[in-house]
Write an enzyme that holds these catalytic residues in place. Structure first.
Site, mmCIF file in Angstrom:
data_model
loop_
_atom_site.group_PDB
_atom_site.id
_atom_site.type_symbol
_atom_site.label_atom_id
_atom_site.label_comp_id
_atom_site.label_asym_id
_atom_site.label_seq_id
_atom_site.Cartn_x
_atom_site.Cartn_y
_atom_site.Cartn_z
ATOM 1 N N LYS A 1 0.529 -1.113 0.141
ATOM 2 C CA LYS A 1 -0.268 -0.164 0.224
ATOM 3 C C LYS A 1 0.739 1.360 0.060
ATOM 4 O O LYS A 1 1.508 1.386 1.160
ATOM 5 C CB LYS A 1 -0.919 -0.090 0.801
ATOM 6 C CG LYS A 1 -1.727 0.863 0.982
ATOM 7 C CD LYS A 1 -2.847 0.771 2.289
ATOM 8 C CE LYS A 1 -4.282 2.310 1.206
ATOM 9 N NZ LYS A 1 -4.301 2.859 2.921
ATOM 10 N N GLU B 1 1.781 9.228 3.326
ATOM 11 C CA GLU B 1 2.331 8.924 4.731
ATOM 12 C C GLU B 1 3.315 8.011 4.201
ATOM 13 O O GLU B 1 4.833 8.243 4.223
ATOM 14 C CB GLU B 1 2.003 9.763 6.184
ATOM 15 C CG GLU B 1 2.571 10.209 7.155
ATOM 16 C CD GLU B 1 2.170 9.651 8.172
ATOM 17 O OE1 GLU B 1 2.827 10.597 8.777
ATOM 18 O OE2 GLU B 1 1.335 9.430 8.599
ATOM 19 N N ALA B 2 2.900 7.059 4.376
ATOM 20 C CA ALA B 2 3.643 5.859 4.302
ATOM 21 C C ALA B 2 3.390 4.898 3.132
ATOM 22 O O ALA B 2 2.656 4.834 3.142
ATOM 23 C CB ALA B 2 3.755 5.038 5.732
ATOM 24 N N ASP C 1 -8.017 6.194 12.764
ATOM 25 C CA ASP C 1 -8.627 5.691 11.084
ATOM 26 C C ASP C 1 -9.133 4.589 11.366
ATOM 27 O O ASP C 1 -9.327 3.623 10.614
ATOM 28 C CB ASP C 1 -7.535 5.854 10.333
ATOM 29 C CG ASP C 1 -8.151 6.645 9.235
ATOM 30 O OD1 ASP C 1 -9.356 6.465 8.706
ATOM 31 O OD2 ASP C 1 -7.061 6.399 8.343
#
Lengths: 328, 207
Positions: free
Chosen positions: B5, B9-10, B121
């Site tokens: 994925k 941000e990552a 989240d």
């Protein structure tokens, strides 16, 4: 159709006259006068008095500049909120008087949405995420399911307010942003400051306090540099997150703080890194201006929105997501 | 290494670590941030996420086990849960299964909130189903908080996620059922959800 718009939410009284030609926004005049306090920040009543004093002059100049006959104006719009009560009421009173004496319809415009609409009109973006950064407001706004929704915002003070308060403490005049920007350019050392991003929201008051504590220890240029870098990167981060969430590929800047070249550079880099497009209207239309109120009023009127005089009461806390968007 | 994925941000990689299949979450450099700030932010976030995951595990919530924390690389090496994203399977299952899973989720969220953990989240994309158990992943937006507001926002997001992505309208009420049973302050939080919903500002496209 020609619309005259009056902006007066805070420190600036401004009149814009715009017309729609071939579906494009054509600005005929945009005349502004800004209240600058001798010391301290904006005093709402003083600002309102300033607006009362300068309104006739601004009106006369804008009509002259536009070269339209005042009777050819089809619509009067004004900033109905959010903003400072006394300033809002002054602009609203002026708008009502004008609409009544010209016998033309009147419409109240949400100030935040006007920033977005003028950006869309003057750049080539279509469906952007707006990073709206001014003295009182700091919001990340995007259109979704019939409304402009706020995806992120400040949890305490606006970014401009943060810069101004810091500037005031070190003896800079209002607004302090441009002076801080100059000082920051000479800064070299990054001093660690709180980095306050919560999900898609930001907070600035902690950073402000931390900067004030640094005054005795560090060089002022380095503090300004660190303050800007920290706050602007926080803004870039929440804007990026909103873009990822909404799957939008355009970022638009609005608000007076967006005149800052370093902020523009940071946001442009962020956009480039994710292969998105960056848009920024000229400074004159980043700061509060009458043209944006005129243009948004025109869009509202054309989409069928009508307001009776009784419905033009100002709304100090008018939220972006309350507005029904019929023109998109 | 295979990329599973790519977020804002990552990046999550699939890799092997001491013979095990692992997921590596790496926080990527941001060119718009000056180096000092970029390093600091990524390091703090990585550390915070790992700490939250460990706290969640201690609270009895299933999460991927952390094998290694590489702060210099801004990486968390964790167990790869070879299951299904709940988002992809929940609609195909029968009501009985859905209720059982939602009850489990409610209990898990109660355990998180009771222990001062906000996930930040909670969506069906961030839950992995394997052998009857739900694993919570991605604590990247999480924080330590005991505020009713933060808990409300946490649950409200799940409500929106259910509404946006899944057909059965009862899913959220089954989550709330066990959330209430397992958490004394649940009532206050649930009241808060309505208030948050009325503000209408946490709406987003759930992917």
């Amino acid at each position: 159709m020609i619309c005259l718009g009056i902006e007066g939410t805070a420190h600036t009284i401004s009149i814009g006259i715009v017309e729609k030609v071939n579906n494009r926004c054509n600005i005929l005049a945009n005349i502004s006068k800004m209240y600058k306090p001798e010391k301290g920040g904006i005093h709402p009543r003083e600002a309102a008095n300033h607006h009362v004093k300068f309104f006739p002059k601004v009106l006369r100049e804008s009509i002259e500049k536009s070269e339209v006959n005042i009777n050819d104006i089809d619509l009067v719009s004004f900033s109905i909120g959010p903003g400072l009560g006394p300033c809002l009421r002054t602009a609203a009173t002026a708008a009502r008087t004008l609409a009544l004496s010209l016998k033309k319809p009147i419409v109240g415009v949400n100030h935040c949405i006007a920033h977005l609409e003028i950006g869309r009109a003057l750049t080539k973006c279509e469906d952007p995420v707006l990073l709206y950064v001014s003295g009182g407001n700091t919001q990340v706004i995007a259109f979704m399911e019939g409304k402009y929704r706020v995806f992120g915002e400040t949890l305490d003070i606006g970014i401009g307010n943060c810069l101004d308060k810091f500037g005031r403490e070190i003896g800079l005049p209002f607004p302090s942003g441009p002076h801080i920007e100059k000082l920051a350019k000479k800064g070299k050392k990054y001093i660690s400051l709180p980095y306050s991003v919560k999900g898609m929201d930001v907070a600035f008051s902690g950073i402000l306090t931390a900067c004030l504590h640094l005054l005795k220890k560090e060089k002022i240029e380095d503090i300004c540099y660190s303050l800007q870098e920290t706050c602007f990167c926080m803004l870039a981060e929440v804007a990026e997150r909103a873009m990822a969430h909404t799957e939008k590929e355009e970022i638009l800047l609005g608000g007076g703080v967006a005149c800052n070249k370093r902020l523009q550079e940071i946001i442009r880099k962020m956009a480039n890194e994710r292969k998105a497009k960056f848009y920024c209207p000229p400074n004159e239309y980043l700061v509060d201006n009458g043209a944006m109120i005129a243009w948004t009023g025109l869009l509202m009127h054309e989409s069928g929105i009508r307001m009776k005089l009784e419905e033009t009461k100002v709304r100090q806390n008018y939220r972006t997501d309350e507005v029904e968007i019929k023109w998109r | 290494m295979e990329i599973i994925k790519r977020g804002a941000e990552a990046i999550i990689y699939l890799a092997t670590w001491k013979g095990r299949k692992v997921a590596i979450k790496k926080r990527i450099k941001k060119g718009y941030r000056i180096k000092e700030l970029d390093e600091k932010t990524r390091e703090q976030r990585t550390k915070r996420e790992a700490l939250l995951m460990m706290a969640a595990r201690k609270a009895g919530v299933s999460i991927p086990i952390i094998y290694d924390l590489r702060l210099n690389e801004k990486e968390i090496v964790m167990q790869y849960i070879d299951g299904y994203r709940l988002k992809d399977i929940i609609d195909e299952k029968n009501e009985e299964w859905q209720k059982k899973i939602c009850n489990q989720i409610g209990k898990n969220i109660a355990n998180l909130h009771k222990n001062g953990i906000i996930h930040g989240d909670i969506t069906t994309s961030n839950m992995i189903y394997k052998n009857g158990r739900i694993y919570f992943i991605d604590f990247g937006l999480g924080m330590k908080s005991e505020e009713i507001e933060d808990r409300g926002v946490d649950l409200h997001l799940l409500m929106e996620a259910f509404k946006a992505a899944h057909r059965n309208k009862n899913l959220f009420s089954w989550v709330i059922e066990t959330y209430e049973e397992n958490f004394e302050e649940a009532e206050e939080v649930i009241k808060k959800i309505d208030e948050i919903a009325r503000r209408g500002r946490y709406m987003r496209r759930i992917s």
